[in-house]
Design a protein around this motif. Sequence first.
Motif, PDB file in Angstrom:
ATOM      1  N   PRO A 287      32.880  25.657  40.086  1.00 45.32           N
ATOM      2  CA  PRO A 287      32.122  25.621  41.337  1.00 45.32           C
ATOM      3  C   PRO A 287      31.022  26.685  41.406  1.00 45.32           C
ATOM      4  O   PRO A 287      31.140  27.751  40.804  1.00 45.32           O
ATOM      5  CB  PRO A 287      33.185  25.871  42.412  1.00 45.32           C
ATOM      6  CG  PRO A 287      34.332  26.490  41.709  1.00 45.32           C
ATOM      7  CD  PRO A 287      34.272  26.058  40.278  1.00 45.32           C
ATOM      8  N   ALA A 288      29.961  26.365  42.129  1.00 44.31           N
ATOM      9  CA  ALA A 288      28.875  27.323  42.342  1.00 44.31           C
ATOM     10  C   ALA A 288      29.439  28.598  42.950  1.00 44.31           C
ATOM     11  O   ALA A 288      30.277  28.541  43.858  1.00 44.31           O
ATOM     12  CB  ALA A 288      27.825  26.722  43.277  1.00 44.31           C
ATOM     13  N   ASN A 289      29.034  29.733  42.406  1.00 41.46           N
ATOM     14  CA  ASN A 289      29.516  31.039  42.867  1.00 41.46           C
ATOM     15  C   ASN A 289      31.044  31.092  42.939  1.00 41.46           C
ATOM     16  O   ASN A 289      31.609  31.750  43.806  1.00 41.46           O
ATOM     17  CB  ASN A 289      28.901  31.399  44.224  1.00 41.46           C
ATOM     18  CG  ASN A 289      27.403  31.524  44.126  1.00 41.46           C
ATOM     19  OD1 ASN A 289      26.896  32.311  43.343  1.00 41.46           O
ATOM     20  ND2 ASN A 289      26.692  30.726  44.895  1.00 41.46           N
ATOM     21  N   GLY A 290      31.692  30.392  42.016  1.00 44.69           N
ATOM     22  CA  GLY A 290      33.152  30.321  42.018  1.00 44.69           C
ATOM     23  C   GLY A 290      33.721  30.473  40.625  1.00 44.69           C
ATOM     24  O   GLY A 290      33.034  30.893  39.685  1.00 44.69           O
ATOM     25  N   GLU A 291      34.980  30.091  40.488  1.00 49.50           N
ATOM     26  CA  GLU A 291      35.700  30.311  39.235  1.00 49.50           C
ATOM     27  C   GLU A 291      36.613  29.135  38.928  1.00 49.50           C
ATOM     28  O   GLU A 291      37.236  28.565  39.820  1.00 49.50           O
ATOM     29  CB  GLU A 291      36.518  31.595  39.356  1.00 49.50           C
ATOM     30  CG  GLU A 291      37.205  32.026  38.098  1.00 49.50           C
ATOM     31  CD  GLU A 291      37.850  33.406  38.234  1.00 49.50           C
ATOM     32  OE1 GLU A 291      38.269  33.949  37.208  1.00 49.50           O
ATOM     33  OE2 GLU A 291      37.945  33.930  39.364  1.00 49.50           O
ATOM     34  N   LEU A 292      36.686  28.775  37.659  1.00 48.43           N
ATOM     35  CA  LEU A 292      37.621  27.785  37.153  1.00 48.43           C
ATOM     36  C   LEU A 292      38.615  28.538  36.279  1.00 48.43           C
ATOM     37  O   LEU A 292      38.220  29.203  35.318  1.00 48.43           O
ATOM     38  CB  LEU A 292      36.897  26.724  36.322  1.00 48.43           C
ATOM     39  CG  LEU A 292      37.777  25.759  35.534  1.00 48.43           C
ATOM     40  CD1 LEU A 292      38.604  24.880  36.477  1.00 48.43           C
ATOM     41  CD2 LEU A 292      36.921  24.910  34.597  1.00 48.43           C
ATOM     42  N   LYS A 293      39.905  28.440  36.634  1.00 45.09           N
ATOM     43  CA  LYS A 293      40.935  29.136  35.864  1.00 45.09           C
ATOM     44  C   LYS A 293      41.785  28.120  35.114  1.00 45.09           C
ATOM     45  O   LYS A 293      42.347  27.210  35.728  1.00 45.09           O
ATOM     46  CB  LYS A 293      41.828  29.968  36.780  1.00 45.09           C
ATOM     47  CG  LYS A 293      41.117  31.132  37.419  1.00 45.09           C
ATOM     48  CD  LYS A 293      42.073  31.965  38.250  1.00 45.09           C
ATOM     49  CE  LYS A 293      41.364  33.164  38.851  1.00 45.09           C
ATOM     50  NZ  LYS A 293      42.295  34.062  39.541  1.00 45.09           N
ATOM     51  N   LEU A 294      41.878  28.288  33.815  1.00 43.70           N
ATOM     52  CA  LEU A 294      42.761  27.488  32.982  1.00 43.70           C
ATOM     53  C   LEU A 294      43.927  28.397  32.621  1.00 43.70           C
ATOM     54  O   LEU A 294      43.762  29.358  31.865  1.00 43.70           O
ATOM     55  CB  LEU A 294      42.028  27.000  31.732  1.00 43.70           C
ATOM     56  CG  LEU A 294      41.084  25.808  31.929  1.00 43.70           C
ATOM     57  CD1 LEU A 294      39.912  26.141  32.808  1.00 43.70           C
ATOM     58  CD2 LEU A 294      40.615  25.271  30.606  1.00 43.70           C
ATOM     59  N   LEU A 295      45.097  28.104  33.193  1.00 40.71           N
ATOM     60  CA  LEU A 295      46.248  28.999  33.138  1.00 40.71           C
ATOM     61  C   LEU A 295      47.464  28.315  32.520  1.00 40.71           C
ATOM     62  O   LEU A 295      47.587  27.086  32.584  1.00 40.71           O
ATOM     63  CB  LEU A 295      46.607  29.459  34.558  1.00 40.71           C
ATOM     64  CG  LEU A 295      45.507  30.178  35.334  1.00 40.71           C
ATOM     65  CD1 LEU A 295      45.909  30.336  36.803  1.00 40.71           C
ATOM     66  CD2 LEU A 295      45.246  31.532  34.709  1.00 40.71           C
TER      67      LEU A 295
END
Length: 153
Positions: free
Chosen positions: A93-101
């Motif tokens: 996402p814009a100004n966000g974070e994608l976490k692969l956990l």
Amino acid sequence: MMKKVLITFILLLITLNGFANTINNIVVVDAYARETAKGQDVGAVYISLKNKGNKTVKFIGASTPIANTAQIHSMKMNNNISSMKHEQFLEVPANGELKLLPGESHIMLMGLKSPLIKGQTFPLNLHFEGLQDLKIEVPIKSINVDEMKDMKM
């Protein structure tokens, strides 16, 4: 004098390392893989991708010379049964974070050409729709048994 030169050199290396893991407003945070057992031909990469831009970016895949295939996978629970699904993309996402956990989304390495050994690193190319690839080095960590107890499986 030598101490100042050494400190300057170390700061330069830290700065360059930060640039090596940033491109197209995407910053890689805490990428790692877990060690594998001899004969195991699959592994996983966990990573956080921060988007410092004001537009959503599609993460469309990865590639590495250490495996035949690298795919984006998500994990879902259905009636207490865990299943994996190959995803064509995930959005950062814009100004966000994608976490692969662990226990969630991850990059699945299939057809490993050799075991992943704790303390080593390997190259991984991250692919984004319409953007330049981001090349990183992924450190290999030991399996954390306590972390595995908390996995959603």
